[in-house]
Scaffold this active site. Structure first.
Site, PDB file in Angstrom:
ATOM      1  N   TYR A 342       0.831  -1.198   0.000  1.00 59.31           N
ATOM      2  CA  TYR A 342       0.000   0.000   0.000  1.00 59.31           C
ATOM      3  C   TYR A 342       0.872   1.259   0.000  1.00 59.31           C
ATOM      4  CZ  TYR A 342      -4.322   2.522   0.576  1.00 59.31           C
ATOM      5  OH  TYR A 342      -5.404   3.323   0.343  1.00 59.31           O
ATOM      6  N   GLU A 376      -5.316   6.211   5.646  1.00 67.89           N
ATOM      7  CA  GLU A 376      -5.191   5.059   4.743  1.00 67.89           C
ATOM      8  C   GLU A 376      -4.393   3.923   5.347  1.00 67.89           C
ATOM      9  OE1 GLU A 376      -4.460   5.926   0.409  1.00 67.89           O
ATOM     10  OE2 GLU A 376      -3.896   7.837   1.304  1.00 67.89           O
ATOM     11  N   LYS A 437      -0.366  -0.727 -13.911  1.00 60.05           N
ATOM     12  CA  LYS A 437      -1.005  -0.528 -12.629  1.00 60.05           C
ATOM     13  C   LYS A 437      -2.509  -0.808 -12.704  1.00 60.05           C
ATOM     14  CE  LYS A 437      -2.852   2.066  -9.208  1.00 60.05           C
ATOM     15  NZ  LYS A 437      -2.224   1.419  -8.082  1.00 60.05           N
TER      16      LYS A 437
HETATM   17  P1  ATP Z   1      -0.129  -1.567  -8.609  1.00 58.43           P
HETATM   18  O1  ATP Z   1      -0.353  -0.277  -7.859  1.00 58.43           O
HETATM   19  O2  ATP Z   1       0.930  -1.440  -9.611  1.00 58.43           O
HETATM   20  O3  ATP Z   1      -1.409  -2.127  -9.109  1.00 58.43           O
HETATM   21  P2  ATP Z   1      -0.376  -3.259  -6.347  1.00 58.43           P
HETATM   22  O4  ATP Z   1      -1.550  -3.964  -6.902  1.00 58.43           O
HETATM   23  O5  ATP Z   1       0.541  -4.049  -5.496  1.00 58.43           O
HETATM   24  O6  ATP Z   1       0.476  -2.588  -7.494  1.00 58.43           O
HETATM   25  P3  ATP Z   1      -2.350  -1.318  -5.416  1.00 58.43           P
HETATM   26  O7  ATP Z   1      -3.211  -1.738  -6.520  1.00 58.43           O
HETATM   27  O8  ATP Z   1      -2.031   0.120  -5.260  1.00 58.43           O
HETATM   28  O9  ATP Z   1      -0.880  -2.011  -5.477  1.00 58.43           O
HETATM   29  O10 ATP Z   1      -2.969  -1.886  -4.063  1.00 58.43           O
HETATM   30  C1  ATP Z   1      -2.432  -1.511  -2.817  1.00 58.43           C
HETATM   31  C2  ATP Z   1      -2.054  -2.729  -2.007  1.00 58.43           C
HETATM   32  O11 ATP Z   1      -3.239  -3.425  -1.586  1.00 58.43           O
HETATM   33  C3  ATP Z   1      -1.269  -3.788  -2.762  1.00 58.43           C
HETATM   34  O12 ATP Z   1       0.098  -3.469  -2.830  1.00 58.43           O
HETATM   35  C4  ATP Z   1      -1.541  -5.047  -1.989  1.00 58.43           C
HETATM   36  O13 ATP Z   1      -0.750  -5.160  -0.829  1.00 58.43           O
HETATM   37  C5  ATP Z   1      -2.995  -4.828  -1.608  1.00 58.43           C
HETATM   38  N1  ATP Z   1      -3.870  -5.417  -2.635  1.00 58.43           N
HETATM   39  C6  ATP Z   1      -4.314  -4.822  -3.755  1.00 58.43           C
HETATM   40  N2  ATP Z   1      -5.108  -5.638  -4.455  1.00 58.43           N
HETATM   41  C7  ATP Z   1      -5.162  -6.784  -3.755  1.00 58.43           C
HETATM   42  C8  ATP Z   1      -5.814  -8.031  -3.948  1.00 58.43           C
HETATM   43  N3  ATP Z   1      -6.604  -8.253  -4.987  1.00 58.43           N
HETATM   44  N4  ATP Z   1      -5.637  -8.992  -3.015  1.00 58.43           N
HETATM   45  C9  ATP Z   1      -4.846  -8.792  -1.952  1.00 58.43           C
HETATM   46  N5  ATP Z   1      -4.219  -7.633  -1.713  1.00 58.43           N
HETATM   47  C10 ATP Z   1      -4.365  -6.643  -2.599  1.00 58.43           C
HETATM   48 MG    MG Z   2      -0.001   0.256  -5.817  1.00 60.22          MG
HETATM   49 MG    MG Z   3      -2.924  -3.088  -8.039  1.00 59.14          MG
END
Ligand code: ATP
Ligand code: MG
Ligand code: MG
Ligand code: MG
Length: 507
Positions: A342, A376, A437
């Site tokens: 996050y 957050e 992303k």
């Molecule tokens: P990106 O931002 O490039 O998509 P990401 O998916 O890791 O990378 P976010 O989409 O910003 O990051 O989501 C924030 C965080 O929430 C993630 O890094 C992860 O730890 C958690 N998260 C997001 N989607 C999921 C999911 N479907 N299942 C479990 N945890 C999730």
């Molecule tokens: Mg992210």
């Molecule tokens: Mg993501």
């Protein structure tokens, strides 16, 4: 065995000269409870802790009083080196108390951690947040008494407090949220308050050769993940996006055995195949959790209850994670230590999908100026299920590095978050490194499910966002201001009521 979670994850503290005591401790965070009382000068400190088995580790005596500490430190070794005569404090609370004896309030400028703290010492009450305010801290202050708590709802019945140099809380008059990276130094007798900033987002931008920037990011992230993995098996909430895949990969390299990973999806959308690629690559014990869209939406009150957040966009990011944490259950040996990816998008400008450098840096500046108070990163989000979450990208050192990189290192060679992707080039499969992303609210179908619920209540498309905001406010009023349990609040009923006000004629 040393515990794997912080000694305490929350507190309600009350410093008063009249010795009286009125508030019942109410928290969304689950955990054992412990009450502590200590005389400090002409006042008495009462503290209720939410703890994980070792409440003694969350409190310490200072020279003229006492300290309560919720959360943990990530630069312990550095800090211990500052203490005179080879002292070796047995807890983070004791360490902070020892630093306070040497540096007074300036001790909080030294800490890299995820914490909220209160020190009652010689007629003063000192309230402190970490650099990011990642453990929220609220206060209600009047002459002769200082009340402080890691959840606003714990102060909902507090007598009205004086104005403070801090953010007022909606519909809780006299209750304020201590700003991120701030110490409030309060004279208990008079309620006069002196604020000190202990951290502020960097405004300057560093120019670095690619290789040096990539190296700096890789090194600080490795350290931040290592400081957070604890002694047990860490659990990473994993989407398969670059942010969480990086955390999973670095945690797996650190860990002696396989780590655990979990991915959430709904009956409408998931990122299961993408998460599996990463799980296989890092050798984790992996689990998919599918949460039906109605169950997901029924957790909206729990999300607002835990985060005390009023921003509907942020609540949409937090909802799928809160629903996931609640689904994980508690397990036999208490809560888990959970690492997330996050917050990476905030210093790197990932969610803006912006390729023009001035606009990208403007977005980073704006987001770093406005994160405070959104909660957050609040630990209560996983705390509602008894778990402790921690976010390596918002480690103080990582954040300092990421924010300050010049925008051309964030957006480069046609890719967003370029510097992070490049730092993981030899650690993660290529398809993961270049994966576009996808926000957690998008990949789980949260935004679309919530929008559909609002539209089905008769709200035209152009009012959906506004109605979502009002729904979040109405839920906040129930679960924070009125102190109701979120199980008693039905998302659908709140949506219909709000829709009826905004669009007369619906129901
Ligand atoms: P990106 O931002 O490039 O998509 P990401 O998916 O890791 O990378 P976010 O989409 O910003 O990051 O989501 C924030 C965080 O929430 C993630 O890094 C992860 O730890 C958690 N998260 C997001 N989607 C999921 C999911 N479907 N299942 C479990 N945890 C999730
Ligand atoms: Mg992210
Ligand atoms: Mg993501
Ligand atoms: Mg390993």
């Amino acid at each position: 065995m040393e515990p794997n979670l912080p000694a305490a994850t929350g507190f309600l503290a009350d410093v008063r000269q009249d010795g009286g005591r009125t508030l019942a401790p109410v928290f969304a965070a689950l955990g054992a409870r412990d009450r502590w009382q200590e005389r400090t000068g002409d006042a008495v400190l009462h503290a209720d802790l939410v703890h994980s088995g070792t409440p003694a580790g969350a409190r310490a005596r200072t020279r003229g009083g006492a300290l309560v500490f919720a959360g943990e430190l990530y630069n312990r070794d550095e800090l211990v080196g500052l203490l005179p005569g080879g002292a070796s404090p047995d807890s983070d609370a004791t360490l902070v108390a020892a630093l306070f004896a040497v540096y007074d309030v300036h001790a909080f400028r030294l800490l890299n951690g995820r914490f909220a703290a209160l020190i009652a010492d010689s007629g003063r009450a000192v309230l402190a947040t970490d650099h990011a305010g990642s453990v929220p801290l609220y206060a209600s202050v009047a002459p002769g008494r200082v009340l402080a708590a890691t959840e606003a709802k714990a102060l909902r019945t507090a007598p009205r407090g004086r104005p403070l140099p801090a953010r007022p809380v909606r519909r809780l008059p006299g209750t304020h949220q201590v700003p991120a990276g701030t110490v409030l130094d309060i004279a208990v007798a008079t309620a006069s308050c002196l604020p000190h900033r202990t951290w502020t987002p960097p405004l300057a931008r560093r120019v670095m050769p690619e290789e040096e920037a990539v190296d700096a990011v890789r090194r600080t992230l490795e350290r931040a993940v290592a400081a957070r993995t604890g002694r047990g098996t860490p659990l990473v909430v994993l989407s398969g996006g670059i942010d969480s895949s990086t955390v999973a990969a670095l945690a797996a390299r650190r860990s002696t055995g396989p780590i655990d990973t979990v991915s959430m999806g709904t009956d409408e959308a998931d990122e299961f195949p993408q998460a599996r690629v990463v799980a296989r690559h890092v050798g984790s014990t992996h689990r998919d959790v599918t949460i039906p869209a109605d169950e997901l939406l029924s957790r909206l009150p729990h999300t607002v209850w835990a985060s005390e957040c009023l921003d509907p966009d942020i609540v949409e990011y937090l909802l799928p994670l809160t629903a996931l944490y609640l689904r994980l259950g508690r397990g036999g040996d208490g809560g888990r230590r959970i690492l997330t990816g996050y917050g990476a998008d905030i210093p790197l400008g990932g969610m803006h999908r912006e390729s023009r450098l001035p606009q990208l840096d403007t977005a980073v500046c704006h987001d770093m100026d406005t994160f405070d108070g959104l909660n957050e990163m609040a630990p209560a989000l996983s705390g509602v299920a008894g778990h402790w979450s921690t976010h390596p990208y918002w480690d103080r050192d990582v954040l300092d590095v990421l924010v300050s990189l010049e925008a051309g290192l964030k957006r480069r060679h046609g890719r967003d978050k370029w510097v992070l992707r490049a730092a993981m080039d030899d650690v993660l499969p290529h398809e993961v490194v270049v994966r576009p992303k996808l926000g957690v609210h998008e990949g789980s179908g949260t935004t679309s499910s919530f929008s559909r619920l609002v539209r089905d209540a008769g709200v035209p498309r152009d009012l959906v966002h506004r109605v979502k905001g009002l729904v979040v406010q109405a839920i906040f009023d129930r679960v924070v201001v009125e102190g109701r349990h979120p199980d008693e609040v039905a998302t659908g009923a709140v949506v219909e009521r709000v829709a009826g006000h905004v669009v007369p004629g619906t129901r």
